[in-house]
Design a protein around this motif. Sequence first.
Motif, short mmCIF file in Angstrom:
data_model
loop_
_atom_site.label_atom_id
_atom_site.label_comp_id
_atom_site.label_asym_id
_atom_site.label_seq_id
_atom_site.Cartn_x
_atom_site.Cartn_y
_atom_site.Cartn_z
N UNK A 162 0.81 -1.22 0.00
CA UNK A 162 0.00 0.00 0.00
C UNK A 162 0.85 1.27 0.00
N UNK A 163 2.16 1.14 0.00
CA UNK A 163 3.05 2.29 -0.04
C UNK A 163 3.24 2.69 -1.51
N UNK A 164 2.77 3.89 -1.87
CA UNK A 164 2.80 4.32 -3.26
C UNK A 164 3.81 5.43 -3.54
N UNK A 165 4.08 6.27 -2.56
CA UNK A 165 5.00 7.38 -2.75
C UNK A 165 5.82 7.60 -1.49
N UNK A 166 7.00 8.19 -1.67
CA UNK A 166 7.85 8.57 -0.55
C UNK A 166 8.25 10.03 -0.70
N UNK A 167 8.49 10.69 0.43
CA UNK A 167 8.92 12.09 0.41
C UNK A 167 9.66 12.40 1.71
N UNK A 168 10.28 13.56 1.76
CA UNK A 168 11.01 14.00 2.95
C UNK A 168 10.09 14.88 3.81
N UNK A 169 10.47 15.01 5.08
CA UNK A 169 9.65 15.75 6.05
C UNK A 169 10.52 16.66 6.91
N UNK A 170 10.00 17.84 7.20
CA UNK A 170 10.48 18.62 8.34
C UNK A 170 9.31 18.71 9.31
N UNK A 171 9.39 17.91 10.35
CA UNK A 171 8.34 17.87 11.37
C UNK A 171 8.73 18.85 12.47
N UNK A 172 8.25 20.08 12.36
CA UNK A 172 8.63 21.13 13.31
C UNK A 172 8.10 20.78 14.70
N UNK A 173 8.96 20.94 15.70
CA UNK A 173 8.58 20.66 17.08
C UNK A 173 8.92 21.85 17.97
N UNK A 174 8.07 22.12 18.93
CA UNK A 174 8.30 23.20 19.90
C UNK A 174 8.63 22.53 21.23
N UNK A 175 9.93 22.33 21.45
CA UNK A 175 10.40 21.47 22.54
C UNK A 175 10.03 21.98 23.92
N UNK A 176 9.98 23.29 24.10
CA UNK A 176 9.66 23.81 25.43
C UNK A 176 8.18 23.70 25.78
N UNK A 177 7.34 23.42 24.78
CA UNK A 177 5.92 23.21 25.04
C UNK A 177 5.58 21.74 25.25
N UNK A 178 6.48 20.85 24.81
CA UNK A 178 6.18 19.41 24.86
C UNK A 178 6.01 18.88 26.28
N UNK A 179 6.90 19.19 27.23
CA UNK A 179 6.76 18.59 28.57
C UNK A 179 5.41 18.88 29.22
N UNK A 180 4.95 20.12 29.11
CA UNK A 180 3.68 20.47 29.71
C UNK A 180 2.51 19.74 29.09
N UNK A 181 2.56 19.58 27.77
CA UNK A 181 1.48 18.85 27.09
C UNK A 181 1.49 17.38 27.46
N UNK A 182 2.66 16.76 27.45
CA UNK A 182 2.73 15.33 27.76
C UNK A 182 2.35 15.06 29.21
N UNK A 183 2.61 16.03 30.07
CA UNK A 183 2.27 15.85 31.48
C UNK A 183 0.77 15.72 31.69
N UNK A 184 -0.01 16.24 30.75
CA UNK A 184 -1.46 16.12 30.84
C UNK A 184 -1.94 14.72 30.49
N UNK A 185 -1.05 13.93 29.88
CA UNK A 185 -1.39 12.55 29.56
C UNK A 185 -2.28 12.38 28.35
N UNK A 186 -2.28 13.40 27.45
CA UNK A 186 -3.18 13.32 26.31
C UNK A 186 -2.46 13.60 24.99
N UNK A 187 -1.14 13.67 25.00
CA UNK A 187 -0.37 13.76 23.76
C UNK A 187 -0.11 15.17 23.27
N UNK A 188 0.51 15.23 22.07
CA UNK A 188 0.91 16.50 21.46
C UNK A 188 -0.28 17.23 20.85
N UNK A 189 -0.21 18.55 20.86
CA UNK A 189 -1.10 19.36 20.03
C UNK A 189 -0.42 20.70 19.74
#
Length: 328
Positions: A162-189
């Motif tokens: 089912x893999x038809x195409x491939x491409x590259x990614x820049x998955x931008x992350x805001x590292x200083x916001x991640x700990x607070x979000x993960x601490x809520x136990x509901x994942x990234x947003x």
Amino acid sequence: MKLATYNNGRRDGVLMLVSRDLKKAVAVPAIANTMQQLMDSWDLLVPQLQELYEALNQGILPNTVDFEEDKCHSPLPRAYQWADGSAYVNHVELVRKARGAEMPESFWTDPLVYQGGSDSFIPPRADIPLASDEWGIDFESEIAVITDDVPMGVSAENAHKHIKLLMLVNDVSLRNLIPGELAKGFGFFQSKPSSSFSPVAVTPDELGDVWRDCKIHLPLVTHLNDELFGQPNAGVDMTFNFSDLVSHVAKTRPIGAGAIIGSGTISNYDRSAGSSCLAEKRMLEVIADGKPATRFMGFGDRVRVEMFDKENHSIFGSIDQQVVRYEP
């Protein structure tokens, strides 16, 4: 084949067939106007496109134009699904080690995946607008696949079909916001703003023998402010291949045509190849020296992500972006 989407002012752009050397392109409205239209009827439309692609590479196709990466949107300007994995478990292990946390054994057998926003991808040559440079702005250089319709419960042995195409990614992350979000136990947003993808998406057969075991066995090259930051090999130390990831995502629900599934940050145990994100380099500094020395990105910083074949030709074109202050 190589495919792109030109930004024509409409939400989904216009599908372009691109020559192997990334020099020429042509619209194919008689076959499909957009990439999503192509994905919805892949098996029916691809044979027609293949004939045109061969003519394009031979230089005998009329109505071609010079291919311009600056005109490209992401191959899919928006998608029904964007699920990003963390297939390089040594990267996860490193990050947890730096903060003194043990890694559960299940991480080696059950992939990590989060569901990202897929309604507002940033074009590969557009600025990355963010309201604050105190959020810990980071790039993550990755690879992603685009699938056709994937049935629920597909096995890892069959998911590769089912893999038809491939491409590259820049998955931008805001590292200083991640700990607070993960601490809520509901994942990234909020800590995961819009991602970007390479100008060009390619079919697996275009990669030849470097596409094997559902991995791309080539370095992924990242430059930060025109200096080489890292070039780890994407085929090395990938705990879960793309077939594993597709199967995992489809375990409890079918996946619609045009779904994008990412590898997560490319990472090798051999640290001499550098890293594919700032967080990993900072974690290595913490382990070695007790504190990080590398700063996160700020306004004006630029990141470039690209992959080259054995003859040093760009395969997907480049993601080349500058971080700028968002002005409402």
